[in-house]
Every structure is written in structure tokens, then in C-alpha cells.
Design an enzyme around this catalytic site. Structure first.
Site, short mmCIF file in Angstrom:
data_model
loop_
_atom_site.label_atom_id
_atom_site.label_comp_id
_atom_site.label_asym_id
_atom_site.label_seq_id
_atom_site.Cartn_x
_atom_site.Cartn_y
_atom_site.Cartn_z
N ASN A 47 0.83 -1.21 0.00
CA ASN A 47 0.00 0.00 0.00
C ASN A 47 0.87 1.26 0.00
OD1 ASN A 47 -2.02 -1.83 0.14
ND2 ASN A 47 -2.37 -1.60 2.34
N HIS A 99 5.63 -0.83 -2.99
CA HIS A 99 5.16 -0.05 -4.14
C HIS A 99 5.27 1.46 -3.90
CE1 HIS A 99 2.69 -3.86 -5.34
NE2 HIS A 99 3.99 -4.01 -5.54
N SER A 133 -4.81 -9.17 0.65
CA SER A 133 -4.22 -9.08 -0.70
C SER A 133 -4.71 -10.25 -1.55
CB SER A 133 -2.69 -9.11 -0.64
OG SER A 133 -2.15 -9.12 -1.95
N1 APR Z 1 -10.48 -7.61 5.15
C1 APR Z 1 -9.88 -8.66 4.55
N2 APR Z 1 -9.69 -8.75 3.22
C2 APR Z 1 -10.13 -7.74 2.47
C3 APR Z 1 -10.80 -6.62 3.02
C4 APR Z 1 -10.97 -6.58 4.42
N3 APR Z 1 -11.58 -5.58 5.03
N4 APR Z 1 -11.14 -5.79 2.01
C5 APR Z 1 -10.72 -6.36 0.89
N5 APR Z 1 -10.11 -7.54 1.15
C6 APR Z 1 -9.44 -8.45 0.21
C7 APR Z 1 -10.16 -8.66 -1.11
O1 APR Z 1 -11.05 -9.75 -0.99
C8 APR Z 1 -9.01 -8.93 -2.07
O2 APR Z 1 -8.74 -10.32 -2.16
O3 APR Z 1 -8.21 -7.85 -0.11
C9 APR Z 1 -7.81 -8.25 -1.42
C10 APR Z 1 -7.33 -7.03 -2.17
O4 APR Z 1 -6.77 -7.43 -3.38
P1 APR Z 1 -6.32 -6.37 -4.50
O5 APR Z 1 -7.42 -5.40 -4.72
O6 APR Z 1 -5.85 -7.15 -5.66
O7 APR Z 1 -5.13 -5.56 -3.80
P2 APR Z 1 -3.59 -5.98 -3.66
O8 APR Z 1 -3.44 -7.44 -3.54
O9 APR Z 1 -3.02 -5.13 -2.58
O10 APR Z 1 -3.00 -5.51 -5.04
C11 APR Z 1 -1.61 -5.63 -5.27
O11 APR Z 1 -1.70 -4.57 -7.38
O12 APR Z 1 -2.86 -2.98 -8.50
C12 APR Z 1 -1.63 -3.26 -7.94
O13 APR Z 1 0.05 -1.89 -7.09
C13 APR Z 1 -1.28 -2.29 -6.84
O14 APR Z 1 -0.34 -2.73 -4.67
C14 APR Z 1 -1.34 -3.12 -5.59
C15 APR Z 1 -1.08 -4.52 -6.12
#
Ligand code: APR
Length: 250
Positions: free
Chosen positions: A104, A126, A196
Site C-alpha cells: 500500500n 510499491h 491481498s
Molecule cells: N479484510 C480482509 N480482506 C479484504 C478486506 C478486508 N476488510 N477488504 C478487501 N479484502 C481483500 C479482497 O477480498 C481482495 O482479495 O483484499 C484483497 C485485495 O486485493 P487487491 O485489490 O488485488 O489488492 P492488492 O493485492 O493489494 O493488489 C496488489 O496490485 O494494482 C496493484 O500496485 C497495486 O499494490 C497493488 C497490487
């Protein structure tokens, strides 16, 4: 396994661990009001990342990136840390942690106070929205120093494009940051992932590095992830509730 059973097991693992790495993704900040990327209604459902978050595209025309980024930053600046961030602070206070690794850019771990009780490093894989840089002369700026709203995109006095020090698709991660994060994963006894999808490399390689080095791997996530086969325990649901419950049980 039910969540209650998983929670009991997770509590035991955390109690017996002394070198925890917490790894967070956008799901750790949704309870602060910042939408994640890939859930329904997430940022990438409104902005095509191959255009709005691509480094190659930024070099051609930074205005699309800035449209999205200005919207995101308005939300991020006003967001407050949530129960997840504060639970991680509690783990630090218990002397159980060796690193936070986050994808994040919202600096909510720092704002919650992580890193102020011990010398806990926070590896922002990132980058963060707080620092910006001219991509030509490399002059650095603080977020407050650059006007981004009344212009199509900000430009340095050398006429190079100014870009936040966040990693866009097509850009490498800072080697020193990813290397240190990998080393923390090699030496941890517990790897706790919160929020994630684990779809993005190289960040999503970290759970397996920890696992191969002998750590217990716990996932806390609303939905399945791309790496569920690695997890010793999967706690499905809202990270805030789960992490608060875990801390209470310690
Ligand atoms: N509690 C638990 N899990 C959650 C919650 C919550 N309150 N809210 C969302 N999630 C979960 C979702 O179900 C999803 O699987 O968090 C995950 C978020 O996934 P992404 O949106 O893909 O985010 P992330 O994994 O951080 O993305 C990685 O991708 O777009 C690029 O650079 C950006 O850092 C980012 C990277």
C-alpha cells in the site's frame, strides 16, 4: 476448518512466534474507506490499469495517471488507520515483529504508529504517495509542495514530468526494498498476510519464501487468493474483526 478453529490455531501460532512478518495489501485499508483494486467496484473496475497505471503510458501522457491519482490521494489523505493497522501496532508492542511489508502507498501503518515502539522496518514495496520525483532530473518533492489539481499534470522546472514515487506497472521495485523484504521473509517464524489477492509479482512470491524458510503462513482475507495452497491457515472475513479478536486472545 471453521473460522473459530482457525482463529484458535492462529492465536497459538502467534503466541509461539517471536519474529512475525506482517504483509498487507489494499484489503488492509478498505475499512479505512480506501477501495481496493480488484474487488467488485475496486479501482481497476473504473480505471483500466494498463492505461491509468502503466509507466509506459505515463511517459507518453501523464494526464490519465494524474486523474486517477488525484482522486485516490484525496481519499487517502483523509483516511484514518483502522483496526487492522492498530492490531499490528499491538503485535509490535508485544515485541513479536521483525517487519511490516506493504503493497500500500497510503502510509496508514506509519500513521497508526507502527515503527515507533521498536525499530520495526516498514517496507513499502510499491512506494508511497508522500514523496514525488522529477523523472528527468530526479529532484525530489514532498506531496504538499506540488500543485497537481489546477494543472493537467505537474512539471518540474527542468520541464521533466513529476511522478509520485509509487511503482507503476512496467516499473521495477526498488532493489534494496524488495531484497530487505525477502530477507525478513527468510528469517521470520510466522508470515501473516492481510488483505491481498496475491496476484501481483514479485510481492506475491513473499509468502512462499517465508514458507520455504520454515515459517507458519497465515492468510486473513475476504476472498480466496492466488496463493491459498501455501497457507497453513486461512481466516476468511473482514481483517478488522479478525485481527482485533486475535489480539484480544493473545
Ligand atoms: N479484510 C480482509 N480482506 C479484504 C478486506 C478486508 N476488510 N477488504 C478487501 N479484502 C481483500 C479482497 O477480498 C481482495 O482479495 O483484499 C484483497 C485485495 O486485493 P487487491 O485489490 O488485488 O489488492 P492488492 O493485492 O493489494 O493488489 C496488489 O496490485 O494494482 C496493484 O500496485 C497495486 O499494490 C497493488 C497490487
Amino acid at each position: 476448518m471453521s473460522n473459530e478453529e482457525s482463529l484458535k490455531k492462529a492465536t497459538e501460532i502467534v503466541k509461539n512466534s517471536e519474529k512475525i512478518v506482517v504483509f498487507t495489501g489494499a484489503g488492509a485499508s478498505t475499512e479505512s474507506g480506501i477501495a481496493d483494486f480488484r474487488s467488485e467496484g475496486g479501482l481497476w473496475s473504473r480505471y483500466d490499469p494498463s492505461i491509468y497505471a502503466s509507466y509506459r503510458y505515463f511517459l507518453e501522457d501523464p494526464s490519465k495517471f494524474w486523474t486517477m491519482h488525484n482522486e485516490l490521494v484525496d481519499i487517502v489523505v483523509n483516511a484514518k488507520p483502522n483496526q487492522i493497522h492498530y492490531a499490528i501496532v499491538e503485535l509490535e508492542k508485544l515485541g513479536k515483529m521483525i517487519a511490516i511489508i506493504t503493497q500500500n502507498v497510503d502510509v496508514l501503518h506509519k500513521r497508526a504508529g507502527s515503527g515507533t515502539y521498536t525499530n520495526l522496518p516498514i517496507y513499502e514495496l510499491h512506494g508511497s504517495y508522500e514523496k514525488l520525483e522529477c523523472i528527468r532530473c530526479k529532484k525530489e518533492f514532498l506531496f504538499e509542495e506540488v500543485e497537481t489539481k489546477s494543472v493537467k499534470y505537474p512539471v518540474c522546472e527542468c520541464s521533466g514530468y513529476i511522478k509520485p514515487k509509487v511503482v507503476l506497472f512496467g516499473e521495477p521495485l526498488r532493489p534494496s526494498v524488495i531484497e530487505r523484504a525477502m530477507n525478513a521473509c527468510r528469517s521470520c517464524d510466522c508470515f501473516l498476510m492481510i488483505g491481498s489477492s496475491l496476484l501481483i509479482s514479485p510481492a506475491n512470491l513473499l509468502p512462499s519464501i517465508a514458507k520455504e524458510s520454515g515459517a507458519k503462513v497465515i492468510f486473513v482475507n475476504r476472498e480466496r487468493t492466488a496463493m491459498d495452497n501455501i497457507a497453513d491457515l486461512f481466516l476468511r472475513g473482514n481483517g478488522g474483526e479478525i485481527m482485533s479478536e486475535l489480539i484480544q486472545r493473545l
